[in-house]
Design an enzyme around this catalytic site. Structure first.
Site, mmCIF file in Angstrom:
data_model
loop_
_atom_site.group_PDB
_atom_site.id
_atom_site.type_symbol
_atom_site.label_atom_id
_atom_site.label_comp_id
_atom_site.label_asym_id
_atom_site.label_seq_id
_atom_site.Cartn_x
_atom_site.Cartn_y
_atom_site.Cartn_z
ATOM 1 N N THR A 16 5.598 6.237 -10.353
ATOM 2 C CA THR A 16 5.990 6.432 -11.759
ATOM 3 C C THR A 16 6.708 5.197 -12.304
ATOM 4 O O THR A 16 6.958 5.105 -13.504
ATOM 5 C CB THR A 16 6.900 7.671 -11.918
ATOM 6 O OG1 THR A 16 8.038 7.526 -11.069
ATOM 7 C CG2 THR A 16 6.155 8.946 -11.573
ATOM 8 N N GLY A 20 4.600 0.471 -7.526
ATOM 9 C CA GLY A 20 3.566 1.512 -7.480
ATOM 10 C C GLY A 20 2.900 1.702 -8.831
ATOM 11 O O GLY A 20 1.669 1.810 -8.922
ATOM 12 N N TYR A 154 16.396 0.568 6.662
ATOM 13 C CA TYR A 154 15.221 0.315 5.804
ATOM 14 C C TYR A 154 14.279 -0.677 6.480
ATOM 15 O O TYR A 154 13.065 -0.448 6.548
ATOM 16 C CB TYR A 154 15.721 -0.228 4.460
ATOM 17 C CG TYR A 154 14.661 -0.765 3.540
ATOM 18 C CD1 TYR A 154 13.823 0.099 2.834
ATOM 19 C CD2 TYR A 154 14.501 -2.139 3.339
ATOM 20 C CE1 TYR A 154 12.854 -0.396 1.969
ATOM 21 C CE2 TYR A 154 13.544 -2.639 2.473
ATOM 22 C CZ TYR A 154 12.720 -1.763 1.784
ATOM 23 O OH TYR A 154 11.766 -2.258 0.927
#
Ligand code: NAD
Length: 262
Positions: A16, A20, A154
């Site tokens: 969104t 991406g 991460y």
């Protein structure tokens, strides 16, 4: 070069906003049908409105799924249908000292960053192999190789994606399916822009000075000494997903501006 994606359908996790969304927009502008994904109906609807404004007559839809919740992934996989291009883009991070990072934080980053791609690939790769065509792309990070001390959990998830992608590519032997990884460097998403503006405000510097300082101290090996644009990442991703990239399989492509060094 064949970038014709007219008869293809792509699912992009976490799309969104940021990288991406940029990948989804580029794919849609090349005629690809895209399925956007975010955690809420509101964010998905907003992204679809934006896409329809920015791309003439895009073929697009959206599916809500929070990749931190396994039951939502099961529901998503039921709704998804046949997919030609799977972009495992969703990724979260905590900027935290190793000694302060909780087990829960490790688990959440592992679930969202790694297991999302595992679960999607486990269902979609066999279908791609059956029809003898498909593209799976993992969005890793320069952190997979740099392993900044403040982004340890991460970074470990992003290193894991290199192994996962390489391993899955081995399962495609003799087929027209490919599995690859892109390693973006520091990229100017809305989140990064907000971070730069907040630091600029706090220190009384300009945004340009903050960016220059970040690359001098945090990414000294970067050859471009600037944030990448989301479009620069999307361009590489779209190429790897196109028919033209048919001989590129099992590759990890660094789109990091040289930050990782030689
Ligand atoms: P972002 O933080 O802007 O988020 C993009 C999307 O992910 C949003 O649509 C958000 O709603 C969605 N999302 C977050 N958590 C989710 C969840 N649990 N389930 C479903 N959707 C979720 O992301 P970005 O900065 O564009 O990064 C995209 C990918 O690129 C990530 O995997 C990230 O690790 C990687 N990456 C980013 C950078 C960077 O500098 N931005 C650098 C290297 C790699």
């Amino acid at each position: 070069m064949d970038l014709d994606l007219n008869r293809q359908k792509a699912f992009i996790s976490g799309s969104t906003s940021g990288i991406g969304y940029a990948i989804a927009k580029s794919l849609a502008s090349l005629g690809c049908e895209v399925v956007l994904n975010g955690r809420t109906q509101e964010s998905v609807d907003k992204a679809l409105v934006k896409l329809r404004e920015e791309v003439p007559e895009p073929r697009c839809s959206g599916l809500v799924c929070d990749f931190a919740d396994t039951s939502q992934i099961d529901a998503l996989l039921k709704d998804l249908g046949s997919i030609d291009i799977l972009i495992n883009n969703v990724g979260i991070y905590t900027d935290q000292d190793f000694f302060e990072t909780s087990d829960n934080s490790w688990t959440e980053q592992w679930e969202v960053n790694v297991m999302s791609g595992v679960r999607l690939s486990k269902t979609l790769l066999p279908k791609m192999l059956k029809k003898d065509y498909g593209r799976i792309l993992f969005i890793s990070s320069e952190c997979a190789v740099l392993t900044p001390w403040n982004l340890l959990a991460y970074s470990v998830t992003k290193t894991a994606l290199l192994g996962l992608s390489k391993g899955l590519s081995g399962l495609t032997k003799g087929s027209k399916v490919t599995v690859n990884t892109v390693l973006p460097g520091s990229t100017l998403t809305d989140g990064a822009q907000n971070f730069l503006e907040a630091v600029a405000k706090k220190t009384g510097q300009s945004v340009e000075q903050v960016e220059k300082e970040f690359f001098k101290t945090d990414r000294p090996n970067s050859l471009i000494q600037r944030f990448e644009t989301v479009q620069e990442i999307a361009d590489a991703a779209v190429f790897l997903c196109s028919p033209s990239a048919s001989a590129i399989n099992g590759t990890a492509l660094r789109v990091d501006g040289g930050s990782v060094g030689g």
